[in-house]
Write a protein that holds these residues in place. Structure first.
Motif, PDB file in Angstrom:
ATOM      1  N   ASP A  53       6.958  44.684  39.456  1.00 51.09           N
ATOM      2  CA  ASP A  53       5.796  44.328  38.505  1.00 51.09           C
ATOM      3  C   ASP A  53       4.430  44.388  39.275  1.00 51.09           C
ATOM      4  OD1 ASP A  53       7.749  44.125  36.593  1.00 51.09           O
ATOM      5  OD2 ASP A  53       7.758  41.813  36.550  1.00 51.09           O
ATOM      6  N   GLU A  96       3.741  48.049  39.553  1.00 56.36           N
ATOM      7  CA  GLU A  96       3.444  48.984  38.492  1.00 56.36           C
ATOM      8  C   GLU A  96       2.011  48.302  38.122  1.00 56.36           C
ATOM      9  OE1 GLU A  96       4.277  51.498  35.631  1.00 56.36           O
ATOM     10  OE2 GLU A  96       5.728  50.862  37.348  1.00 56.36           O
ATOM     11  N   GLY A  97       1.597  47.261  38.244  1.00 54.00           N
ATOM     12  CA  GLY A  97       0.340  46.983  37.965  1.00 54.00           C
ATOM     13  C   GLY A  97      -0.611  47.624  38.789  1.00 54.00           C
ATOM     14  N   ARG A 134      -0.245  50.662  39.953  1.00 56.56           N
ATOM     15  CA  ARG A 134      -0.317  52.014  39.379  1.00 56.56           C
ATOM     16  C   ARG A 134      -1.122  52.128  38.229  1.00 56.56           C
ATOM     17  NH1 ARG A 134       5.580  51.533  39.984  1.00 56.56           N
ATOM     18  NH2 ARG A 134       6.229  52.583  42.013  1.00 56.56           N
ATOM     19  N   ILE A 135      -1.324  51.175  37.377  1.00 55.03           N
ATOM     20  CA  ILE A 135      -2.078  51.116  36.108  1.00 55.03           C
ATOM     21  C   ILE A 135      -3.314  51.031  36.460  1.00 55.03           C
ATOM     22  CG2 ILE A 135      -2.739  49.908  34.177  1.00 55.03           C
ATOM     23  CD1 ILE A 135       0.167  48.832  33.874  1.00 55.03           C
ATOM     24  N   LYS A 173      -0.070  44.509  34.460  1.00 51.40           N
ATOM     25  CA  LYS A 173       1.180  45.193  33.922  1.00 51.40           C
ATOM     26  C   LYS A 173       1.842  44.520  32.890  1.00 51.40           C
ATOM     27  CE  LYS A 173       5.979  45.374  33.922  1.00 51.40           C
ATOM     28  NZ  LYS A 173       6.814  44.416  33.473  1.00 51.40           N
ATOM     29  N   ARG A 174       1.723  43.110  32.736  1.00 48.43           N
ATOM     30  CA  ARG A 174       2.236  42.365  31.643  1.00 48.43           C
ATOM     31  C   ARG A 174       1.493  42.539  30.405  1.00 48.43           C
ATOM     32  NH1 ARG A 174       4.372  36.379  33.190  1.00 48.43           N
ATOM     33  NH2 ARG A 174       5.389  36.756  31.293  1.00 48.43           N
ATOM     34  N   ILE A 182       1.933  47.100  29.448  1.00 48.16           N
ATOM     35  CA  ILE A 182       3.283  47.641  29.252  1.00 48.16           C
ATOM     36  C   ILE A 182       4.157  46.415  28.349  1.00 48.16           C
ATOM     37  CG2 ILE A 182       5.727  48.173  30.280  1.00 48.16           C
ATOM     38  CD1 ILE A 182       3.978  48.874  32.590  1.00 48.16           C
TER      39      ILE A 182
END
Length: 921
Positions: free
Chosen positions: A193, A196-197, A199-200, A284-285, A288
């Protein structure tokens, strides 16, 4: 020369000045995975949990809320909303104690949870790569995400400000603070997670390189991240040495890139943007999963807590709830709960403080674990604080200025570059809480800046309001003007008059006239005042000119006149003696001849002697009668006006008239003394009646002209009768006093004087002159003068009487063959009639008239007795008793004494004359 990016790829690292290596104490809390703390019964959500401004409240007390529902709305870029961490009911919106070093209260929303944890609406963006950066930034801002590393800077605002500027994106995973392991456990348990954050964030910022900076004391976290990173991500994991405070933003940039952030600037100024690991997880939360920031990882550590570790705690959860759930046992001697790490944290006033977005650790140490430094001592200037400062500041000087509240000096020494790492306080041998001083100074400076900003905004609003009012006023006046012009145009087209313009013109004309009148009034008043002033000055000048204070000169003139009269009397006495000697010798030389011739010669000698005596008496009586009449009449008349200046003028005029009359009388051979006396007695009364000094001066001039004419007429005559002037003196003032008009009184006086002159011309044929009048006048004048109550006037009258007595004595010595029968015959009827008649009337004027009649009768008797040769010596005897009778009339004892003295002197002189006459016979 290699670029920064190439140097970073080659693994080059840099270092920052200062720093310390305190005990880490991380292993007691990073051994277990992250757990959920659960849902407490009550959540307390402060409206401000970040750097910036509060949002607007969207709920009210009693409202039911769902999980993820916004409670506030951020209206500005530096404001982020607060969401409901779980479902429940709003029970209060009130101030509560917040997690702040000051321990003050702030406005909070209190939610009574229902335990259902019911979600509200969620907005998920799983395909974020297809979205624009702006849309993703808005989603981050609306999710209420702020920096979770401890600073609390709004993430959306930070990303938006770095668009197009950030060459390097740094993810801060150092977590250098002792005791804190929240990021360590988050990277271990939720590495996917976190990546992924990241990457955002890379998709939004599009940097050239992304670096994850992590200390070498976290090998498990490093391994977990490396497993989740792919070559396509272009993410570089860089392990750095463990050193406190390498986790600070500026220090981490220096270590990884070698670039130094300028003072009071952000890392974006050098092309670098720094985000925390927890922030990347929250992004991320939010994007997504569609979950706003509702909870965060909190480290529960310290020997006072039995179940130490990391938990997901809902925002607003009371710390007391966590302590109770994880078996907190307070030290009896040293109960203390610290929010944050051992170096940057602060002690809570009580455990009922909520968890906020920037709360990453709750530390409950025992006394032996973390001693309390509460014995501050004086600085010994060891410079240890300056050596360990990572920002190259002067902590000692900053502490002095902060303690002295010299905030300008604090800013001059770059107080805001301090990251509050606590390294200076950690190494201070005097146990001075330096960071506490810095925080207080910063808070005060922030408050003053906010106050100034509020004042500036209020000023701008006020100026904008005033400008709006001015614009509205100008627009309104323009509308009125256009309406008036339109109305005038319509009336002009219809051929009518402009009534409004005419009315305005009339009003303006009235106002102009009123203004003109108002302007004239002061001018008129000023002109009147000037005219009055000029009149007053002229009157004063005239009064001053008319009545100068020449009393001393008058005394000198009187003295000179008296001496001249004495010399004249002496000369006349010598002539009379020589004449008497000739007359005496003639009979002796012719005694041997005819007796008849001797008798004729003796008669001729006696006649010559009588003529010489008469001439001497005429001169002396003229000089004496003038001052007596002036002294008797002038003060009485001058006393009539109330104004002392006018009285002085009248007196001066009277004196001038008397002097001129005396000069005119001296030129004559045998002039009657009664007319000047009567004129001097009447004219001042006329002049004193007039209030105007100019009229008095005119009357004075007329009187002088008349006196000159009378003197010229009297010079042609040989002898003049004294009875008519005396009667005129007694009657003219009475007639003039009856008239209220000064002009009529002056006319009456002039008529009386003309009659007197005619009577004098008729009496010129007479050859003998009676000398009784001066005596009667001398006897009556003191009585008239005695009527005045003024002691000064009485004294003047007494002095005049004494002067007359002296002159009478001189005249008596010069006489040789004076006939005594005339005085005897005159004094007898006067003594018998005058006092009795004068005593009857109460009016002094009537008494004066009666006395004048008596004297006229006496003169007729003397004329009849002149034919006789022999003369009797009874005249002095008759005169002596009559004079005291007249002088006894006044009530003043001084005047009575004067009159008695005059009478005695006259009696002595009469006795001497009688003896001389007897010897001659």
């Amino acid at each position: 020369m290699l670029s920064i990016i190439e140097q970073i790829k080659q693994g080059q690292l840099w270092d920052f000045p200062g720093g310390i290596h305190p005990p880490e104490n991380k292993k007691i809390s990073n051994k277990t995975p992250i757990t959920h703390a659960g849902i407490p019964d009550e959540l307390v959500l402060p409206l401000k949990q970040h750097i910036g401004t509060k949002g607007d409240i969207l709920v009210a007390v009693g409202d039911k809320v769902l999980k993820g529902q916004p409670l506030t709305k951020g209206g500005m870029s530096m404001s982020v909303p607060v969401h409901a961490p779980t479902s429940g009911v709003i029970t209060a919106i009130e101030p509560r104690t917040t997690a702040h070093p000051s321990g003050l209260t702030d406005l909070c929303i209190v939610i009574q949870t229902d335990g259902n944890d019911t979600w509200g609406s969620q907005h998920k963006i799983p395909d974020y790569q297809e979205k624009e950066s702006g849309e993703l930034i808005d989603a981050i801002r609306f999710s209420g995400i702020a920096g979770l590393g401890g600073a609390g800077f709004p993430t959306g605002r930070k990303i938006q400000g770095s668009l197009g500027l950030a060459e390097i994106l740094i993810i801060n995973a150092a977590e250098c603070e002792p005791y804190i392991t929240a990021d360590d456990r988050l990277m271990r348990d939720y590495a996917e997670d976190v990546i992924e954050g990241i990457r955002i964030l890379r998709h939004i910022l599009k940097p050239k390189m992304t670096i994850i900076g992590i200390e070498d004391n976290k090998p498990e976290a490093i391994k977990a991240l490396e497993q989740c990173v792919t070559p396509d991500d272009n993410i570089l994991i860089r392990v750095i040495p463990t050193k406190y405070p390498s986790g600070s933003s500026k220090q981490l940039v220096k270590i990884l890139t070698g670039r130094e952030v300028p003072t009071q600037s952000r890392s974006s100024a050098v092309g670098v943007i720094v985000q925390n690991v927890g922030t990347a997880f929250a992004v991320k939360r939010a994007i997504i999963d569609g979950e706003p920031l509702l909870e965060r990882v909190v480290t529960l550590t310290g020997e006072a807590i039995k179940k130490r570790g990391n938990v997901f705690a809902l925002l607003g959860t009371p710390i007391s709830y966590l302590l109770d759930k994880y078996s907190y046992k307070a030290d009896k001697k040293y109960p203390r709960v610290i929010i944050g790490g051992s170096l940057m944290g602060f002690t809570l006033p009580h455990p009922n403080v909520p968890i906020t977005k920037i709360t990453n650790c709750i530390l409950a140490p025992k006394r032996r674990e973390l001693p309390l430094y509460n014995h501050e001592m004086a600085c010994i200037r060891c410079s240890a604080c300056a050596e360990v400062c990572p920002s190259s500041l002067l902590p000692q000087q900053l502490q002095w200025y902060a303690k002295d509240e010299d905030f300008d000096k604090c800013e001059e020494y770059n107080l805001f570059d301090c990251i509050e790492c606590g390294a200076c306080a950690y190494v201070c041998p005097s146990e001075i809480p330096l960071v506490s001083y810095y925080r207080q100074a910063k808070a005060e400076i922030y408050a003053r800046r906010e106050e100034a900003a509020n004042a500036e905004r209020a000023k701008q609003r006020f100026e904008a309001k005033q400008a709006r009012f001015e614009r509205d006023k100008a627009a309104r006046e323009e509308r009125f003007k256009k309406a008036a012009d339109t109305r005038r145009q319509e009336m002009a087209d219809k051929g009518g008059d402009d009534a409004v313009a005419a009315a305005i013109a009339r009003v303006k004309a009235k106002q102009a006239a009123a203004t003109q009148e108002t302007d004239k009034k002061p001018a008129v008043a000023a002109a009147i005042a000037r005219a009055k002033a000029k009149q007053a000055e002229a009157a004063k000048a005239a009064t001053t000119d008319a009545a100068p204070d020449n009393s001393e000169m008058a005394k000198l003139r009187e003295e000179r006149k008296r001496q001249a009269r004495e010399r004249k009397a002496a000369k006349m006495a010598e002539d009379a003696q020589s004449a008497s000697v000739d007359a005496t010798n003639t009979p002796q030389s012719s005694a041997s001849g005819d007796e008849k011739k001797d008798a004729v010669a003796a008669a001729i000698a006696r006649a010559k002697a009588r003529k010489a005596a008469q001439q001497a008496q005429a001169g002396n009586s003229q000089d004496d009668a003038e001052p007596v009449s002036e002294a008797a009449s002038t003060p009485a008349d001058a006393a009539q006006p109330d104004d002392p200046k006018k009285a002085a003028v009248a007196a001066a005029i009277a004196r001038a008239k008397a002097r001129k009359a005396a000069q005119q009388a001296q030129a004559g051979n045998s002039q009657d003394d009664a007319e000047p006396v009567s004129e001097a007695a009447s004219t001042p009364a006329d002049a004193a009646q007039s209030d105007d000094p100019k009229k008095a001066a005119v009357a004075d001039a007329i009187t002088r002209a008349k006196a000159r004419k009378a003197a010229q007429q009297s010079q042609a005559g040989n002898s003049q009768d004294d009875a008519e002037p005396v009667s005129e003196a007694a009657s003219t003032p009475a007639d003039a006093a009856q008239s209220d008009d000064p002009k009529k009184a002056a006319v009456a006086a002039a008529i009386a004087r003309a009659k007197a002159r005619k009577a004098a011309q008729q009496a010129q044929a007479d050859s003998s002159l009676d000398d009784d009048e001066p005596a009667s006048e001398a006897a009556s004048t003191p009585a008239d003068a005695a009527q005045s109550d003024d002691p000064k006037k009485a004294a003047v009258a007494a002095a005049i009487a004494r002067a007359k007595a002296r002159k009478a004595a001189q005249q008596a010595q010069t006489g040789s063959n004076h006939d005594d029968a005339e005085l005897v015959s005159e004094a007898a009827p006067q003594a018998a009639s005058t006092p009795a008649d004068a005593a009857q009337p109460d009016d002094p004027k009537k008494a004066a008239v009666a006395a004048a009649i008596a004297r006229a009768k006496a003169r007729k008797a003397v004329q009849q007795a002149q034919a006789d040769n022999g003369q009797d010596d009874a005249e002095p005897v008759s005169e002596a008793p009559s004079t005291p009778a007249d002088a006894a009339q006044p009530d003043d004892p001084k005047k009575a004494a004067v009159a008695a003295a005059i009478a005695r002197a006259k009696a002595r002189k009469a006795a001497k004359e009688a003896q001389e006459k007897n010897e001659e016979k």
